[in-house]
Design an enzyme around this catalytic site. Structure first.
Site, PDB file in Angstrom:
ATOM      1  N   GLU A 197      -1.494  -3.194   9.584  1.00 64.31           N
ATOM      2  CA  GLU A 197      -0.273  -3.929   9.235  1.00 64.31           C
ATOM      3  C   GLU A 197      -0.664  -5.211   8.500  1.00 64.31           C
ATOM      4  O   GLU A 197      -1.826  -5.645   8.578  1.00 64.31           O
ATOM      5  CB  GLU A 197       0.485  -4.325  10.512  1.00 64.31           C
ATOM      6  CG  GLU A 197       0.973  -3.167  11.336  1.00 64.31           C
ATOM      7  CD  GLU A 197       1.937  -2.269  10.584  1.00 64.31           C
ATOM      8  OE1 GLU A 197       3.022  -2.718  10.226  1.00 64.31           O
ATOM      9  OE2 GLU A 197       1.588  -1.106  10.342  1.00 64.31           O
ATOM     10  N   GLY A 231      -2.300   4.920   6.293  1.00 63.79           N
ATOM     11  CA  GLY A 231      -2.907   5.089   4.975  1.00 63.79           C
ATOM     12  C   GLY A 231      -1.846   5.409   3.944  1.00 63.79           C
ATOM     13  O   GLY A 231      -0.744   5.856   4.271  1.00 63.79           O
ATOM     14  N   LYS A 270       6.345   2.355  18.466  1.00 66.52           N
ATOM     15  CA  LYS A 270       6.462   3.782  18.112  1.00 66.52           C
ATOM     16  C   LYS A 270       6.806   4.609  19.352  1.00 66.52           C
ATOM     17  O   LYS A 270       7.603   5.548  19.285  1.00 66.52           O
ATOM     18  CB  LYS A 270       5.157   4.266  17.469  1.00 66.52           C
ATOM     19  CG  LYS A 270       4.916   3.669  16.083  1.00 66.52           C
ATOM     20  CD  LYS A 270       3.493   3.934  15.601  1.00 66.52           C
ATOM     21  CE  LYS A 270       3.275   3.405  14.186  1.00 66.52           C
ATOM     22  NZ  LYS A 270       1.866   3.405  13.788  1.00 66.52           N
ATOM     23  N   GLY A 318      -6.491   0.074   4.046  1.00 66.21           N
ATOM     24  CA  GLY A 318      -5.025   0.079   3.953  1.00 66.21           C
ATOM     25  C   GLY A 318      -4.337   0.667   5.176  1.00 66.21           C
ATOM     26  O   GLY A 318      -3.182   1.081   5.094  1.00 66.21           O
ATOM     27  N   GLY A 336       2.715   8.197  10.854  1.00 66.32           N
ATOM     28  CA  GLY A 336       2.455   8.391   9.417  1.00 66.32           C
ATOM     29  C   GLY A 336       2.772   9.781   8.915  1.00 66.32           C
ATOM     30  O   GLY A 336       3.929  10.209   8.899  1.00 66.32           O
ATOM     31  N   THR A 374       0.832  -1.209   0.000  1.00 63.08           N
ATOM     32  CA  THR A 374       0.000   0.000   0.000  1.00 63.08           C
ATOM     33  C   THR A 374       0.868   1.261   0.000  1.00 63.08           C
ATOM     34  O   THR A 374       0.705   2.149  -0.842  1.00 63.08           O
ATOM     35  CB  THR A 374      -0.899  -0.008   1.262  1.00 63.08           C
ATOM     36  OG1 THR A 374      -1.620  -1.231   1.261  1.00 63.08           O
ATOM     37  CG2 THR A 374      -1.862   1.147   1.270  1.00 63.08           C
ATOM     38  N   VAL A 375       1.789   1.356   0.949  1.00 58.82           N
ATOM     39  CA  VAL A 375       2.606   2.568   1.065  1.00 58.82           C
ATOM     40  C   VAL A 375       3.604   2.650  -0.099  1.00 58.82           C
ATOM     41  O   VAL A 375       3.812   3.727  -0.677  1.00 58.82           O
ATOM     42  CB  VAL A 375       3.335   2.624   2.429  1.00 58.82           C
ATOM     43  CG1 VAL A 375       4.235   3.850   2.506  1.00 58.82           C
ATOM     44  CG2 VAL A 375       2.326   2.637   3.575  1.00 58.82           C
ATOM     45  N   ASP A 400       2.315  -2.263  17.786  1.00 53.69           N
ATOM     46  CA  ASP A 400       2.686  -1.167  16.874  1.00 53.69           C
ATOM     47  C   ASP A 400       2.827   0.153  17.660  1.00 53.69           C
ATOM     48  O   ASP A 400       3.790   0.897  17.472  1.00 53.69           O
ATOM     49  CB  ASP A 400       1.589  -1.051  15.796  1.00 53.69           C
ATOM     50  CG  ASP A 400       1.830   0.075  14.818  1.00 53.69           C
ATOM     51  OD1 ASP A 400       2.554  -0.149  13.838  1.00 53.69           O
ATOM     52  OD2 ASP A 400       1.294   1.178  15.036  1.00 53.69           O
ATOM     53  N   VAL A 444       6.765   6.669  12.573  1.00 52.63           N
ATOM     54  CA  VAL A 444       5.926   7.057  13.715  1.00 52.63           C
ATOM     55  C   VAL A 444       4.878   8.071  13.271  1.00 52.63           C
ATOM     56  O   VAL A 444       5.222   9.134  12.742  1.00 52.63           O
ATOM     57  CB  VAL A 444       6.781   7.674  14.854  1.00 52.63           C
ATOM     58  CG1 VAL A 444       5.912   7.953  16.076  1.00 52.63           C
ATOM     59  CG2 VAL A 444       7.942   6.775  15.226  1.00 52.63           C
TER      60      VAL A 444
HETATM   61  N1  HSE Z   1      -0.692   0.104  10.888  1.00 52.86           N
HETATM   62  C1  HSE Z   1      -0.312   1.393  11.363  1.00 52.86           C
HETATM   63  C2  HSE Z   1      -1.537   2.098  11.911  1.00 52.86           C
HETATM   64  C3  HSE Z   1       0.248   2.274  10.281  1.00 52.86           C
HETATM   65  O1  HSE Z   1      -2.658   1.596  11.787  1.00 52.86           O
HETATM   66  O2  HSE Z   1      -1.365   3.160  12.475  1.00 52.86           O
HETATM   67  C4  HSE Z   1       1.723   2.091  10.108  1.00 52.86           C
HETATM   68  O3  HSE Z   1       2.434   2.369  11.262  1.00 52.86           O
END
Ligand code: HSE
Length: 441
Positions: A194, A306, A209, A191, A138, A17-18, A205, A136
């Site tokens: 993870e 996203g 971060k 999207g 996005g 996605t990214v 996650d 961290v």
């Molecule tokens: N999967 C993470 C989130 C995005 O939902 O914030 C990437 O760090």
């Protein structure tokens, strides 16, 4: 210093996605990016596992390869964007790329949280940089802000919503009464999640971060597994409704708070007062509330997950690397260096907060007294209780919601263990901290 005449040649590893968002920006906004960087930046390779996999954004086939060696061995490629995620084989690959003299841009917080120190050592030895703004929050430029813009400050606290998937799920559950599983499915389709969404919803996650932000803001090196964390898996629709009745929303909150020479760190679904800025962060948006001794409190908000918000941070890092800013920051910051004056991590049991308890108990006399007795023995004072009116079909069980006054994490943990063993307890429910929980006067 970069050669200001030459085109900077970039390779991408991973086209999920990214990755597709980054490719789209680099290819479609080439003119704007060239202007910002002062010279042309050209995406010349994208390494993928499956060449024929259908993708929303199709790249010229000449760019696609499944051969990593053609990137490692190409001396013309100076910057590699690692977007494959995970630790293995990403760690080995990034290490090899650094050894062969490539600057790295990555969004891989899991890798940084596990191997950041070792990778930064390799980068320093090879005269390369690692830029990781997208790792961290996005699209929010929090890494640059903490490490550069706020560098005149002693940071005193960070309170942050760092996972877009969890915030999307909690928002959808609260505002549309959507059940947990459907809200998660939606976050995956959009999207945000993870590859394995377990890491989003169980708090991994977020805590990874937080470990990165802690290192940047306080110089304290802490492995993410040493930070107490819980995810949102146990949050029920009824928790969101009870919280709202009490004047709160539930947010998965990462906290770092400096208390003298010690640093309190934790991640937990937390009751946040409705109307406060953190409570009003909705959907896949993230927010970081940073306090510094000179600046006071600064609040950042934006999309934390996203395709394009994350790609925005990645491409800004590519531009910074080309301009030479990333190398300067990397050198002066030494992000994974052990600082002798850094605060020590505080015993998690000493963390103080008010708490929200949801229990399911037998609907009979003296149950409330038994539970209050356990809390009383631990010197935990009850602030309020909700016991919704019983329905005839409740099979003799009722939810019991208790809000406590300020106590310690250690005391509430011991009390909930004891309550869990009481015969009147039918199911354990949840125990969540409350941010600024004492009643406001
Ligand atoms: N999967 C993470 C989130 C995005 O939902 O914030 C990437 O760090």
């Amino acid at each position: 210093m970069p050669d200001t005449q030459q085109t900077a040649k970039v390779a991408l590893i991973g086209l999920g996605t990214v990755g597709q968002g980054v490719a789209r920006l680099l290819l479609e906004q080439s003119e704007r990016i060239t202007r910002q960087a002062g010279r042309k930046i050209e995406l010349i390779k994208a390494v993928v596992k499956h060449l024929d996999k259908p993708r929303d954004f199709s790249l010229p086939s000449s760019l696609l390869t499944d051969d990593l060696e053609c990137v490692v061995q190409d001396p013309d490629i100076s910057i590699v964007v690692e977007l494959m995620g995970g630790i293995d084989p990403a760690g080995t690959i990034v290490n090899r790329l650094l050894e062969s003299g490539k600057d790295i841009v990555t969004a891989n917080k899991a890798l940084l949280a596990e191997q950041g120190m070792a990778l930064c050592d390799t980068a320093r030895k090879r005269g390369c940089s690692i830029a990781f703004e997208a790792a961290v929050a996005g699209g929010i430029p929090i890494v640059a802000n903490i490490s550069q813009c706020l560098s005149a400050n002693q940071i005193t606290s960070i309170r942050a919503i760092l996972n877009g998937t969890c915030n999307h799920i909690l928002t959808e559950m609260e505002s549309r009464n959507v059940d947990y599983a459907s809200a998660l499915r939606e976050a995956q389709e959009l999207g945000y999640a993870e590859a394995d969404p377990t890491f989003d919803i169980d708090g991994t996650d977020t805590v990874q971060k937080l470990a990165i932000l802690t290192q940047l803001a306080f110089g304290t090196r802490v492995h993410w597994r040493e930070i107490p964390y819980q995810g949102i898996e146990k949050i029920d629709l009824e928790d969101l409704h009870f919280a709202r009745q009490l004047g709160f929303r539930i947010k998965l909150l990462a906290t770092a708070q400096l208390l003298g020479r010690e640093l309190e760190l934790h991640v937990a679904p937390t009751l946040v007062r409705i109307g406060s800025p953190l409570a009003e962060v909705h959907g896949a948006r993230n927010a970081v509330d940073v306090a510094g001794d000179a600046v006071g409190s600064v609040f950042y908000e934006g999309y934390g997950a996203g395709q394009m918000p994350t790609a925005s941070a990645v491409v800004a890092d590519v531009i910074d690397t080309v301009v030479g800013r990333a190398a300067l920051t990397f050198e002066t910051l030494e992000p994974w260096k052990l600082l002798s004056h850094a605060p020590l991590v505080r015993d998690p049991a000493a963390a103080e907060s008010c708490y929200y308890l949801r229990l399911r108990v037998e609907d009979r006399p003296s149950v409330l007294a038994e539970i209050a007795g356990v809390l009383g023995k631990k010197a935990i004072s009850i602030a309020s209780v909700i016991q919704p009116p019983t329905a005839s079909e409740n099979n003799g069980s009722v939810p019991l919601i208790i809000m406590t006054h300020q106590t310690t994490a250690g005391a509430i943990q011991e009390a909930t263990e004891t309550i869990a063993a009481l015969p009147c307890l039918l199911s354990r429910g949840v125990c969540l901290p409350v941010l600024d929980g004492e009643p406001q006067v």
